[in-house]
Each structure stands twice: as structure tokens, then as C-alpha cells.
Design a protein around this motif. Sequence first.
Motif, PDB file in Angstrom:
ATOM      1  N   GLY A  64      25.467  36.533  56.493  1.00 28.97           N
ATOM      2  CA  GLY A  64      25.483  37.296  57.733  1.00 28.97           C
ATOM      3  C   GLY A  64      26.610  38.293  57.832  1.00 28.97           C
ATOM      4  N   SER A  65      27.383  38.474  56.776  1.00 30.65           N
ATOM      5  CA  SER A  65      28.491  39.406  56.825  1.00 30.65           C
ATOM      6  C   SER A  65      28.006  40.820  56.557  1.00 30.65           C
ATOM      7  CB  SER A  65      29.559  39.010  55.801  1.00 30.65           C
ATOM      8  OG  SER A  65      29.102  39.266  54.492  1.00 30.65           O
ATOM      9  N   SER A  66      28.949  41.749  56.583  1.00 29.36           N
ATOM     10  CA  SER A  66      28.579  43.150  56.429  1.00 29.36           C
ATOM     11  C   SER A  66      28.333  43.541  54.974  1.00 29.36           C
ATOM     12  CB  SER A  66      29.687  44.040  57.010  1.00 29.36           C
ATOM     13  OG  SER A  66      30.916  43.800  56.345  1.00 29.36           O
ATOM     14  N   SER A  67      28.789  42.736  54.023  1.00 30.15           N
ATOM     15  CA  SER A  67      28.598  43.101  52.619  1.00 30.15           C
ATOM     16  C   SER A  67      27.129  42.973  52.231  1.00 30.15           C
ATOM     17  CB  SER A  67      29.464  42.222  51.720  1.00 30.15           C
ATOM     18  OG  SER A  67      29.080  40.873  51.867  1.00 30.15           O
ATOM     19  N   GLU A  68      26.725  43.735  51.236  1.00 27.99           N
ATOM     20  CA  GLU A  68      25.326  43.734  50.816  1.00 27.99           C
ATOM     21  C   GLU A  68      25.027  42.653  49.791  1.00 27.99           C
ATOM     22  OE1 GLU A  68      22.949  45.540  52.207  1.00 27.99           O
ATOM     23  OE2 GLU A  68      24.514  46.224  53.575  1.00 27.99           O
ATOM     24  N   ALA A 119      28.864  23.525  30.778  1.00 27.46           N
ATOM     25  CA  ALA A 119      28.477  23.065  32.109  1.00 27.46           C
ATOM     26  C   ALA A 119      27.072  23.599  32.392  1.00 27.46           C
ATOM     27  CB  ALA A 119      29.461  23.570  33.152  1.00 27.46           C
ATOM     28  N   THR A 120      26.347  22.920  33.272  1.00 27.40           N
ATOM     29  CA  THR A 120      24.980  23.344  33.586  1.00 27.40           C
ATOM     30  C   THR A 120      24.986  24.149  34.875  1.00 27.40           C
ATOM     31  OG1 THR A 120      24.629  21.205  34.657  1.00 27.40           O
ATOM     32  CG2 THR A 120      23.855  21.439  32.397  1.00 27.40           C
ATOM     33  N   GLY A 121      25.082  25.450  34.716  1.00 32.39           N
ATOM     34  CA  GLY A 121      25.091  26.325  35.872  1.00 32.39           C
ATOM     35  C   GLY A 121      25.373  27.743  35.470  1.00 32.39           C
ATOM     36  N   LEU A 122      25.295  28.626  36.426  1.00 31.82           N
ATOM     37  CA  LEU A 122      25.605  30.040  36.199  1.00 31.82           C
ATOM     38  C   LEU A 122      26.156  30.645  37.467  1.00 31.82           C
ATOM     39  CD1 LEU A 122      22.963  31.538  37.620  1.00 31.82           C
ATOM     40  CD2 LEU A 122      21.885  30.930  35.484  1.00 31.82           C
ATOM     41  N   ALA A 123      26.766  31.799  37.323  1.00 31.75           N
ATOM     42  CA  ALA A 123      27.337  32.524  38.456  1.00 31.75           C
ATOM     43  C   ALA A 123      26.664  33.877  38.549  1.00 31.75           C
ATOM     44  CB  ALA A 123      28.839  32.684  38.292  1.00 31.75           C
ATOM     45  N   ALA A 124      26.565  34.395  39.760  1.00 32.10           N
ATOM     46  CA  ALA A 124      25.875  35.671  39.953  1.00 32.10           C
ATOM     47  C   ALA A 124      26.385  36.370  41.198  1.00 32.10           C
ATOM     48  CB  ALA A 124      24.372  35.445  40.061  1.00 32.10           C
ATOM     49  N   GLU A 125      26.139  37.654  41.240  1.00 31.37           N
ATOM     50  CA  GLU A 125      26.321  38.468  42.442  1.00 31.37           C
ATOM     51  C   GLU A 125      24.917  38.743  42.960  1.00 31.37           C
ATOM     52  OE1 GLU A 125      28.991  40.286  45.131  1.00 31.37           O
ATOM     53  OE2 GLU A 125      29.529  39.292  43.252  1.00 31.37           O
ATOM     54  N   LEU A 126      24.594  38.179  44.144  1.00 32.79           N
ATOM     55  CA  LEU A 126      23.233  38.230  44.659  1.00 32.79           C
ATOM     56  C   LEU A 126      23.127  39.091  45.905  1.00 32.79           C
ATOM     57  CD1 LEU A 126      21.690  34.623  44.603  1.00 32.79           C
ATOM     58  CD2 LEU A 126      20.965  36.617  43.285  1.00 32.79           C
ATOM     59  N   PRO A 127      22.051  39.882  46.019  1.00 28.82           N
ATOM     60  CA  PRO A 127      21.762  40.512  47.307  1.00 28.82           C
ATOM     61  C   PRO A 127      21.527  39.434  48.363  1.00 28.82           C
ATOM     62  CG  PRO A 127      20.443  41.494  45.562  1.00 28.82           C
ATOM     63  CD  PRO A 127      21.078  40.269  44.978  1.00 28.82           C
ATOM     64  N   LYS A 128      21.938  39.717  49.570  1.00 30.16           N
ATOM     65  CA  LYS A 128      21.811  38.718  50.629  1.00 30.16           C
ATOM     66  C   LYS A 128      20.382  38.221  50.797  1.00 30.16           C
ATOM     67  CE  LYS A 128      23.543  41.348  53.734  1.00 30.16           C
ATOM     68  NZ  LYS A 128      24.047  41.881  55.027  1.00 30.16           N
ATOM     69  N   ASP A 129      19.443  39.150  50.725  1.00 25.98           N
ATOM     70  CA  ASP A 129      18.073  38.756  51.014  1.00 25.98           C
ATOM     71  C   ASP A 129      17.398  38.019  49.863  1.00 25.98           C
ATOM     72  OD1 ASP A 129      17.782  40.835  49.260  1.00 25.98           O
ATOM     73  OD2 ASP A 129      16.696  42.151  50.639  1.00 25.98           O
ATOM     74  N   ALA A 130      18.136  37.806  48.754  1.00 23.61           N
ATOM     75  CA  ALA A 130      17.567  37.074  47.620  1.00 23.61           C
ATOM     76  C   ALA A 130      18.077  35.649  47.536  1.00 23.61           C
ATOM     77  CB  ALA A 130      17.884  37.807  46.317  1.00 23.61           C
TER      78      ALA A 130
END
Length: 813
Positions: free
Chosen positions: A55-59, A93-104
Motif C-alpha cells: 500500500g505504499s507509494s513505491s511501485e 537454501a530453498t528460496g529466492l529473492a525478487a523485486e516484485l510489482p505490487k500488483d503481482a
Amino acid sequence: MLSLQQENKNHSQLISRFVLLAALAVAIIAVFSVSNGKAALTVPKISPKLMSEIGSSSETVPVLITTESHDYDAIVQAIEDAGGTVTQQYKYATGLAAELPKDAVFSISEMAGVQRVQMDEPRQLESGSTTADSIGGVLPLGSDLEAIDGAMRTGVAIPMDMADIQTVSADPMGVDAEPNLYNVPWAMGATDVWSTGNFGQDSLAVVIDTGIYADHFMLSGNVIGGEDMSTDVGTPYEGFDKATNHWHGTHVSGIIAGHGAVDFPEDSLLVQSVELYTGESLPSFAPGTKRLFLFGNAPATQLYGIKVFDHTGGSASNSLIIAAIERAIDLKLVDGLDVDLINMSLGGGTGYEGRDLESQAVDAATAADITVVVSAGNDGPASLMIGSPAGANTAVTVAAAATAVNSRVFWDQNFGILGVGSYLYTTDDDQVIYFSSRGPTSDGRMKPDTTGIGTFVLSSFITEAAPQSIAFASGTSMSSPSVAGVVSLLNTWGETVGASPYDYKEAVMDGSNPIPYYDKYDQGAGMVNAADAMDALQADKHYGSVQSPLPSRHSGGAQRPKGTYIPTGALMNGYTIDIKDLAPGHVQDYWFKLRPGAERITVDVTDVDLGVDPLLFNSFELHVSSAVRTTDCCYYVYSTNVWGDASFTIEELNTQASGDIFGVNLANFPMMPGYVRLVIENDWTTFDNISGKFTVKLERNRDNSKDEFHKGMLNNGEDSGFFEVGFGSEGVAIELSWLRDWTRYSSSDMDMIIAWYDTDGILHYEFGGATFSSPEKVVLKADNIDAVYVLVQGYETYDQKEPWKMKVNYLGD
């Protein structure tokens, strides 16, 4: 130590997890709907902090995605199709990191193979702002005792004035070093190992930190390489070995592998203090000067620096620290560097110590024949404060102790008075310092494993203007590398016989000497002695041992705190603790179980006898923790000094204190069910034994009335679906509780989401019931309610069926 920055944050920053803005409401509506008095909802597996950020202003938002396996293809493709970027795919480790659009975020969280999506939160130096003139990052000599004592657990450095001081890079094999009882190698028995020709040669340590200044006089020839993984990459500050980097990693490296010396004027205060407290004369190599050797425990150790914190000592994401551990593994398995050990003077809180992604990475490094040494944390003195990666099963987890000589020498320098240190550290015994995180782990394992010197350690220090400097620093950040140096010595010999990381861990613990008075959850096996550890390793009859893995899940109750249990009935009438002749640095631990309905805790201090107090510094320190474990975020009262009659009152989101107190640290948190730990300490700088009475009283709200009651059971990720509840003319109060609260391990996290219609038919959402609190409470005050629906979510139950119950009270007539 490096840790999540939690000091002085208000309740809304630490506890409130759903701050719903208009953008978030739009996103939620796209996922579920409420109609015809019934609700249908597929609740996404998303952390509350992440929901807030949506809900923040960032995309876009940075996320850490825990997966069921290493089969990432479909998830990666979905992220990229949504316009996101995958920043890390973990090999171990079992996982990943990402930069996601808010709506995704919602669609990714619902994919097969995704266990959980959470904010990739930054870790920071505990000192917060770490510029050269900031309190907490660096303090000048001459600071008052309260400022230094309060800042010690934040990894503060206190530099020496380098005027009239000559620096010398000494032989890393120690041949020209004359033993002196002041510094770490002599206090921890490393010099006895050096006498066998073992200085840590042929051992390689990876230091995951703020970088290493390779040109420092104490580290000449040790640093074989490094890399910058921090946010400085692509800026003028990029580089693991620049003088513009933060001092922390260079200081840590000096404790592992330093080999320098400093020539002081023979009449300098430091020379006089060292000679006074050790009873030895420092050597002279030039007329009018005396030389102090500054060596790490393993001065011939090779170093490789992985910089994860930027040049200010600022943030490093959780995902980046995991990636750095995996990079160290690849240095060995892929690049062919013979990495022997990792030092990590960093950490933070966790709800599932030993089984989170950081712990997975640590255990993977151990499996790759790399010994991982980590700080226990600076979140003491309450028990159950071991976080991550300190709680990793295979890590060598190190507590911090103060020693008489180190402490006295420092206090003399700080106050500029020869001999004053003997008034501020009166015993010749070591002390487990107050800020060192105590165990056990929440699932009952012994942590920390061992203890090293972590108070006022003099080591390498840098600023851009004066990169050839030295400074005192304190924290488990300093104790961890002192033990890493011992592991390096063990490895130099152990590699010849096929010794394993677990062999070294056992040897370090077998070679530790218990510190009088403190128990195993304070100090582990005790203060490490390198010579004793080497003897233990050489006496091992079987090399190549492997530590038993943890079960994939733990379903038992949480380990109870250490100390004296106070029954609830006694608390209701007022329970008086009569402290008599408590020695400096010693503590008494008490705990009680806070149950739902608790309304107020009071602690009244009376009859204080400070004993002999020549400097007027004598005092108790009082610590009262909330039920939250593994992090210092939620002490109601922390390290508050009491020197006379005083009163403390703890209520829901309201902590107050009055009376003869100073150094006051109070915080406002909910009255959460679980184990509240009360720690009464004689401040470690007190001159004499002290006495006093502490009367603890608990008041409860005995109104158990309710207008409705609901109950059920949910698995991890399941939800109840929306169900309708009633309300009064002025609104409704709803309380959700569950079995595995903070009194259990693992502790479940249940949330409730409220949807309500007003009389104009407008739909509203309330997310105040999705916090770290237990129980969750929401009071919906409105006189225009037409219908109220509640959904209960098993946000994080660790694959256990979690019983829950809900009490609903109507407000108004």
C-alpha cells in the motif's frame, strides 16, 4: 554485532503489521469479495510487513520467497512475466529473492511450490547511524559512563588518539612479539599454540561484514581478496577494501588475524595502565617509547572479505546475507579456494531459529567443510534471546565476556585517570557481559556454544582521514572473531588429520573453561582457551564427525526461561524478591507466565543498599522483557539503572517509571501471553555488592464475559473463510487467541481480517488484527455498522493444526 535496528522504534513500527492504504484496499478487493452476508476469500501467503508495503507509494517491493524445492523455473517465469526481477536464486537454501510489482505479489504467493512471501527486510548495524561523529557508531574517549555503557551493545567504537603514536606491522608468525597479558591472544591461550609454530597459516577465513581495509598495518599480507556485494556497487564507494568503508569489518579482521604493534611514549597513560594491571613491563624498541603488540588469535590466517553492508554501515538485506554465505560456499566448491571458516558478526530475530533460510545456508556451509562462527547477539540479558543465524544447528555461536585487564585499561583511558579502572571493575573474574544474548533456543537447544572476549577489545580501525588507526570496541561482534581465530589455529593442525567443522566445534567447547557464577545458557561451555581446545582436538579418537541434523519441525512446547519461576497466584498478591549482596555484573533471573486478561504489571523497588560507592556509580539494572523471543525489540524495561526507591508500571501499550533511576529505557508493547522475563542485575561497573527489594505484582481483568464465542482449527496457510459476527450500537471488540502462542515452540502466528459494511452499503476492511501480538485484538468503534465479518488465517503454524478461539463483545447498549 550487526543486527536488525530495533532500538527506540515505536509500537506501530515494530508491532502493527497491516497499515492499509487505499492502494492496498484496491489490491485486496481484487482477491476477494464479500456479498449476500457471506464471504469467500483465498488469503495470500504474504507477510504482514509486505502487505503494508504494497500500500505504499513505491511501485515495486523487495521480497524473499520461501519455496518447497529448488525448482524455481515456473516461479521465475511468473515473476518476469509480471515485470519483476529475480535478484537471488539460492543454490543451498530453498528460496529466492525478487523485486516484485505490487500488483503481482498476490498471484506469486498463490503459486504451487511457494510456501511464503515476506518482505526482504534490511539488516543494519545495531548502532544505527554510524558516521564518525555519531553516538552509537563512534564515541570519543572522555564520554560519560552512561553513554558508553548504553552504547556498548550497539558495537560502538572508541578510537585512540593517534598523535605521538607510531604504528608497526609485525611478523605474522609472531616471532618478534613479546607476550603481554593485556590483549586477546594471551588472555585466550593462543600464544601457547603459537609456541608450537602454529599461527593459523594455511587457514582461510571469509569475513562477511563491511569489508576489510587490506592496507591496514595490522593486516599487512593477510587479505588475499574480496568482493563487494553491498549497495555501494556502482557508486564511488564500491570496493571491499577501501578506507571509506565502515570500520566494523576491519576491526573484526584484526581480532582474527592482526599482527601489528604500536609504540607509545613511555609515560603515556595506556602504557602505565597496561603495566599497572598486568604487572609486566612493556618492551622498548626505541628510546623514550614502549611497544604494545596488537595481535589476533591467528595472525597468519588468510582473509577474504565479502562486503554486504555499505560504507556507512547501513542496511544489508536478509537476502543479501544469505547470498553472501552461499558465495563463500561457492568460493570453495566452484572457485577452488580452500575456505576453512566464515565469521559473521551479525544477526537478527527469528520466529523459528535453526530452521529459517539463514540457518539453512549456515548448515550448507558446514556440510561443505566450512566452520561457521557467529555472534550470539547483543539482546541479553533475558533468556531465550538467541536469534538467527546464531540459532543455526551447526554454527559455533559465541557469547561475549568482559575481562578485568581489558576493562580496567579502557576505563583509565576514557576518564584520563590512572587506576580508576580498578573502581569500575573490582573482581579479577571474567564476567558474561549484560548485553550478550542468552539461550537456550526456543526448542531447548543449548546456545550459545562458547564465549570469547567481547568487551573493550583494542583492534584495527579506519576512517577515511585516518585509516591507520586503532580503537576499542565491544559486542558479540568482537567475541565471535576471537573464537574464529581459535578455529583457524585448530584448522591449521586439523587439516592434516581430516578434522571436520564438528570436530572443531567440539574441541572449542571441550577447551572452554566455565566462568564462575554464570550458567550454560549465559556462556555455553565457557571462555575458550586455544591451547586447551588444541589439546582436545588432538585427543579426538575419530576425525570427520558430523553434527546430527535437526528434525524438520519441532512440535513440542517452548523451552522455559532460566531462573526462578513466580507462580501467578503469588504475583496477584505481590511477590517480593529480596536481593542480598549481589556482586557486580551478577544477575538474578525470574520469570512468570502472562496469561490472557493480564492488565497491569508493577515493579516497586525499595530498601536499596548500594554498599561502598566511592564514585557514586553503584546501581541495579532492571530488565523486563515481553513474551517475544530472539530479539531485543520488545523489552518493556531495558537496562534501566536504579539507585533508590523506584516504581515501574507496565500496561497495554503504556510503560512508565519514576523514582531514583537513570539511563531509562522504556518501550510500549502489548500485554502478550507468554513468558515474561525479569532480570535484576548489579551493574557491571558497580564497586560493591548491593541489596534491595523488588516487589512484583500482576493485576488481571477478570471480566470474562462475551456476547459470542467461536473456535476452530487451521493448518499453515489455511483460513476459516469469512463468518458473520454481531455488534452493538457503538461497535464491537474481537479477541483472537490460539494454543501455540509465545509460550510454545514453534510459536504460531494467527491473524484475523475484518470486513464490515456501513449503513450506506460501503465496504471497509480492518487489518489491525494481523500483528505480532498474541492474542490479536481489534476494537471497531462505529455507530453506523450494518454487518461485520471476520476471517481467521493460519498465517504461520509450521505445518501444525492450530486450535484457535475468538471472543466477541458488543459495544454499547
